[in-house]
Enzyme design. Sequence first.
Site, mmCIF file in Angstrom:
data_model
loop_
_atom_site.group_PDB
_atom_site.id
_atom_site.type_symbol
_atom_site.label_atom_id
_atom_site.label_comp_id
_atom_site.label_asym_id
_atom_site.label_seq_id
_atom_site.Cartn_x
_atom_site.Cartn_y
_atom_site.Cartn_z
ATOM 1 N N LYS A 33 38.183 39.829 47.480
ATOM 2 C CA LYS A 33 37.982 40.761 46.367
ATOM 3 C C LYS A 33 36.485 40.921 46.127
ATOM 4 C CE LYS A 33 38.501 39.912 41.766
ATOM 5 N NZ LYS A 33 37.539 40.630 40.922
ATOM 6 N N ASP A 60 37.258 46.002 43.857
ATOM 7 C CA ASP A 60 37.641 45.922 42.436
ATOM 8 C C ASP A 60 36.550 46.571 41.580
ATOM 9 O OD1 ASP A 60 38.677 45.139 39.965
ATOM 10 O OD2 ASP A 60 37.952 43.076 40.138
ATOM 11 N N LEU A 61 36.498 47.916 41.610
ATOM 12 C CA LEU A 61 35.460 48.602 40.824
ATOM 13 C C LEU A 61 36.036 49.328 39.616
ATOM 14 C CD1 LEU A 61 33.114 49.912 43.698
ATOM 15 C CD2 LEU A 61 32.896 47.844 42.300
ATOM 16 N N LYS A 62 37.344 49.294 39.443
ATOM 17 C CA LYS A 62 38.010 49.812 38.230
ATOM 18 C C LYS A 62 37.463 51.183 37.820
ATOM 19 C CE LYS A 62 38.831 45.167 36.331
ATOM 20 N NZ LYS A 62 37.948 44.333 37.198
ATOM 21 N N ASP A 65 37.017 57.767 35.122
ATOM 22 C CA ASP A 65 36.126 58.922 34.969
ATOM 23 C C ASP A 65 36.987 60.178 35.040
ATOM 24 O OD1 ASP A 65 33.762 60.605 35.060
ATOM 25 O OD2 ASP A 65 32.684 58.875 35.856
ATOM 26 N N ILE A 66 36.379 61.333 35.147
ATOM 27 C CA ILE A 66 37.180 62.559 35.251
ATOM 28 C C ILE A 66 37.901 62.565 36.611
ATOM 29 C CG2 ILE A 66 35.738 63.874 33.652
ATOM 30 C CD1 ILE A 66 34.452 65.218 36.092
ATOM 31 N N ASN A 68 38.260 64.481 39.283
ATOM 32 C CA ASN A 68 37.597 64.747 40.558
ATOM 33 C C ASN A 68 36.677 63.604 40.962
ATOM 34 O OD1 ASN A 68 36.854 66.551 42.814
ATOM 35 N ND2 ASN A 68 34.843 66.437 41.832
ATOM 36 N N THR A 119 42.500 41.890 30.029
ATOM 37 C CA THR A 119 43.066 40.714 29.355
ATOM 38 C C THR A 119 42.065 40.079 28.387
ATOM 39 O OG1 THR A 119 42.527 39.533 31.366
ATOM 40 C CG2 THR A 119 44.836 40.065 31.014
ATOM 41 N N GLY A 209 39.634 32.898 42.419
ATOM 42 C CA GLY A 209 38.193 32.806 42.610
ATOM 43 C C GLY A 209 37.726 31.371 42.670
ATOM 44 N N ARG A 210 37.239 30.901 41.530
ATOM 45 C CA ARG A 210 36.552 29.610 41.492
ATOM 46 C C ARG A 210 37.328 28.401 42.003
ATOM 47 N NH1 ARG A 210 34.829 31.104 35.560
ATOM 48 N NH2 ARG A 210 36.861 32.111 35.862
HETATM 49 O O1 C5P Z 1 37.435 32.432 39.322
HETATM 50 P P1 C5P Z 1 38.725 33.044 38.874
HETATM 51 O O2 C5P Z 1 39.924 32.601 39.707
HETATM 52 O O3 C5P Z 1 38.954 32.941 37.405
HETATM 53 O O4 C5P Z 1 38.505 34.587 39.225
HETATM 54 C C1 C5P Z 1 39.443 35.546 38.945
HETATM 55 C C2 C5P Z 1 38.940 36.899 39.315
HETATM 56 O O5 C5P Z 1 39.857 37.872 38.828
HETATM 57 C C3 C5P Z 1 37.589 37.263 38.712
HETATM 58 O O6 C5P Z 1 36.932 38.135 39.653
HETATM 59 C C4 C5P Z 1 37.943 38.005 37.447
HETATM 60 O O7 C5P Z 1 36.998 38.950 37.072
HETATM 61 C C5 C5P Z 1 39.230 38.723 37.879
HETATM 62 N N1 C5P Z 1 40.124 39.061 36.789
HETATM 63 C C6 C5P Z 1 40.649 38.133 35.904
HETATM 64 N N2 C5P Z 1 41.492 38.511 34.904
HETATM 65 C C7 C5P Z 1 41.825 39.786 34.795
HETATM 66 C C8 C5P Z 1 41.328 40.738 35.670
HETATM 67 C C9 C5P Z 1 40.465 40.329 36.664
HETATM 68 O O8 C5P Z 1 40.367 36.955 36.012
HETATM 69 N N3 C5P Z 1 42.680 40.123 33.850
#
Ligand code: C5P
Length: 232
Positions: A33, A60-62, A65-66, A68, A119, A209-210
């Site tokens: 991601k 994951d750039l979410k 916008d309009i 087009n 969230t 992630g972490r």
């Molecule tokens: O490190 P961790 O496992 O918490 O990373 C989760 C990833 O998912 C991060 O990139 C975080 O921005 C993304 N994310 C999230 N909760 C959301 C939407 C995206 O943790 N509701």
Amino acid sequence: MEKGKVFVALDVSSRAEALAIVRELKGLGAGWKIGKQLFTREGPALVKEIVGMGEDVFLDLKYHDIPNTVAQAGLAAAALGVKIFNVHAAGGRSMMLETRRMLDALPERPLILAVTVLTSLGEEDLREIGYHDTPAQQVARLARLAEESGLDGVVASPLEIEIIRSVTHPSFKILTPGIRPANGEKGDQKRIATPAAAVAAGADYLVVGRPITQSSDRKKAFLDIRAEIRNG
Ligand code: C5P
């Protein structure tokens, strides 16, 4: 892409850090991601580089916008070769319909997912921006709208899976962050689930992630999570 696929969040600030993680885990079946932090530093060149290594990328750039502009950004994401990109469902029906329509002209297109309600927003935050439903009602409404507008699925916290499944078709994809292994630390995530619980609840893909990237043994951390998913 197979159910239960894990996308590792490359929430780092440089190409070198990102590639170190990719090289360490390459070949194990992870996806990657890439979000605003890394993309704004390293740009499309790094996305292309990772795709060029034969890897699956979720951009994951979410977009919000309009119609087009979002549709054109979606075409640009597709041209980078990513497997998934996302938009904010709050951008509305026309934005999502137009994005799907433009992407359908391609011989092959990425999955398009919607973000419903961030969230990080609680009930009070929603009221302040003029949303008077509960977060759960708003998530359900936007998930339905995304499905009606031709999107492939949503990004959702593990605790939202049930409500989304209750209002959408079973083939509608759910990608879930907020995953913590059974023996892991929560960190700053509050609304979490274990990998097995998220898949059992109906998640198709997971973002972690972490718990992987900050582990002293990333390979083991990834394989342990995958074993948890497979063994339920
Ligand atoms: O490190 P961790 O496992 O918490 O990373 C989760 C990833 O998912 C991060 O990139 C975080 O921005 C993304 N994310 C999230 N909760 C959301 C939407 C995206 O943790 N509701």
